[in-house]
Motif scaffolding. Structure first.
Motif, short mmCIF file in Angstrom:
data_model
loop_
_atom_site.label_atom_id
_atom_site.label_comp_id
_atom_site.label_asym_id
_atom_site.label_seq_id
_atom_site.Cartn_x
_atom_site.Cartn_y
_atom_site.Cartn_z
N ALA A 198 11.54 -42.09 -33.49
CA ALA A 198 11.04 -42.65 -34.75
C ALA A 198 10.46 -41.55 -35.63
O ALA A 198 10.67 -41.54 -36.85
N GLY A 199 9.74 -40.61 -35.03
CA GLY A 199 9.15 -39.52 -35.79
C GLY A 199 10.20 -38.63 -36.43
O GLY A 199 10.06 -38.21 -37.58
N ILE A 200 11.29 -38.35 -35.70
CA ILE A 200 12.35 -37.51 -36.23
C ILE A 200 13.04 -38.20 -37.41
O ILE A 200 13.29 -37.60 -38.46
N VAL A 201 13.34 -39.51 -37.22
CA VAL A 201 14.00 -40.26 -38.29
C VAL A 201 13.14 -40.30 -39.54
O VAL A 201 13.61 -40.03 -40.66
N VAL A 202 11.86 -40.62 -39.38
CA VAL A 202 10.96 -40.73 -40.52
C VAL A 202 10.77 -39.36 -41.19
O VAL A 202 10.77 -39.25 -42.42
N ALA B 83 14.00 -38.61 -43.13
CA ALA B 83 14.23 -39.53 -44.26
C ALA B 83 13.13 -39.45 -45.31
O ALA B 83 13.36 -39.76 -46.48
N LEU B 84 11.93 -39.03 -44.89
CA LEU B 84 10.79 -39.05 -45.81
C LEU B 84 10.88 -37.94 -46.86
O LEU B 84 10.31 -38.08 -47.94
N GLY C 92 4.34 -35.45 -53.93
CA GLY C 92 4.77 -36.52 -53.04
C GLY C 92 4.94 -36.05 -51.62
O GLY C 92 4.58 -36.75 -50.66
N LEU C 93 5.49 -34.84 -51.42
CA LEU C 93 5.68 -34.31 -50.07
C LEU C 93 4.34 -34.03 -49.40
O LEU C 93 4.14 -34.35 -48.24
N ALA D 206 3.26 -44.02 -45.88
CA ALA D 206 4.05 -42.95 -46.49
C ALA D 206 4.24 -43.29 -47.96
O ALA D 206 3.66 -44.25 -48.47
N ALA D 207 5.09 -42.50 -48.62
CA ALA D 207 5.39 -42.78 -50.02
C ALA D 207 6.15 -44.10 -50.13
O ALA D 207 7.03 -44.38 -49.35
#
Length: 233
Positions: free
Chosen positions: A20-24, A27-28, A46-47, A69-70
């Motif tokens: 989940a951390g890698i995906v987020v 994608a973030l 934003g980053l 998150a954003a």
């Protein structure tokens, strides 16, 4: 008992947390840049904000269904404030939003959400999805056919990969989509826009600053309506 509870909370589901951390994380980056553009601020803002939120929430703990998150909903509310008063007032409004949320939590105002009908929540989420989709349309206009091919391939991976018997339920399909299509684009050398084209990526850690705004009633009257709206959303 406390040590066991803490260990279970942090190390009880390492594989799922890691995936989940890698995906987020992957994608973030484009998401934070896109929402920064919507809000009218530098993509680095934003980053930095997304990074800080993710780290802080991972330590202090979140809640089911809470977005840390954003988000497009928040970005849309910031546009007018940033355009008329600048980034410093947005920072002040953000701090006031946090104070209002802490007060709402102390007063247990979250219980009022149980009186909001499901249709209202569904309408809000659908409207947000439409706004996010509309914000992405410029990325799909006046582009080469490679962009449409990559978009179709990405949707195919995301929706069809979970249908595979075993592996489809083990590895998140968005992660497969990001890794595979990025590899294909680099291998073939496709002429398509990348995340770096949307804005300059920071190469240093953020510097924490206090908003440079006058601490008076006029400032409060400017940021209060935005802070209330952000806190409610």
């Amino acid at each position: 008992m406390l040590f066991h509870s803490t260990r279970q909370q942090w190390l009880g589901n390492i594989r799922a947390d890691l995936l989940a951390g890698i995906v987020v994380a992957l994608a973030l980056i484009p998401e934070a840049i896109a929402f920064s553009i919507i809000a009218g601020v530098d993509p680095k803002v934003g980053l930095y904000a997304s990074f800080c939120i993710a780290v802080i929430i991972s330590i202090v703990g979140g809640r089911p269904g809470m977005i840390s998150a954003a988000t497009g909903a928040m970005a849309l509310l910031m546009v007018t404030l940033v355009k008329e008063h600048g980034l410093q007032y947005l920072l002040a409004a953000t701090l006031l939003t946090g104070v209002l949320q802490i007060a709402a939590g102390y007063l247990k105002l979250g219980n009022l959400m149980s009186f909001v009908s499901r249709s209202v929540v569904t309408g809000f989420v659908n409207a947000l999805a439409i706004l996010i989709f509309m914000a992405q349309l410029p990325e799909l206009t006046n582009v080469t056919w490679h962009v449409y091919a990559m978009t179709a391939a990405g949707l195919g991976i995301i929706y069809l990969f979970p249908l595979l018997p075993v592996i489809g339920k083990t590895i998140p399909s968005p992660l497969i989509c990001i890794v595979v299509l990025t590899g294909v684009a680099l291998l073939i050398g496709l002429d398509i826009r990348t995340v770096g084209d949307m804005g300059q990526l920071p190469d240093t850690l953020p510097i924490f600053l206090w908003p440079d705004v006058p601490l008076n009633l006029d400032t409060l009257m400017i940021v209060l309506p935005y802070a209330v709206s952000l806190a409610v959303v």
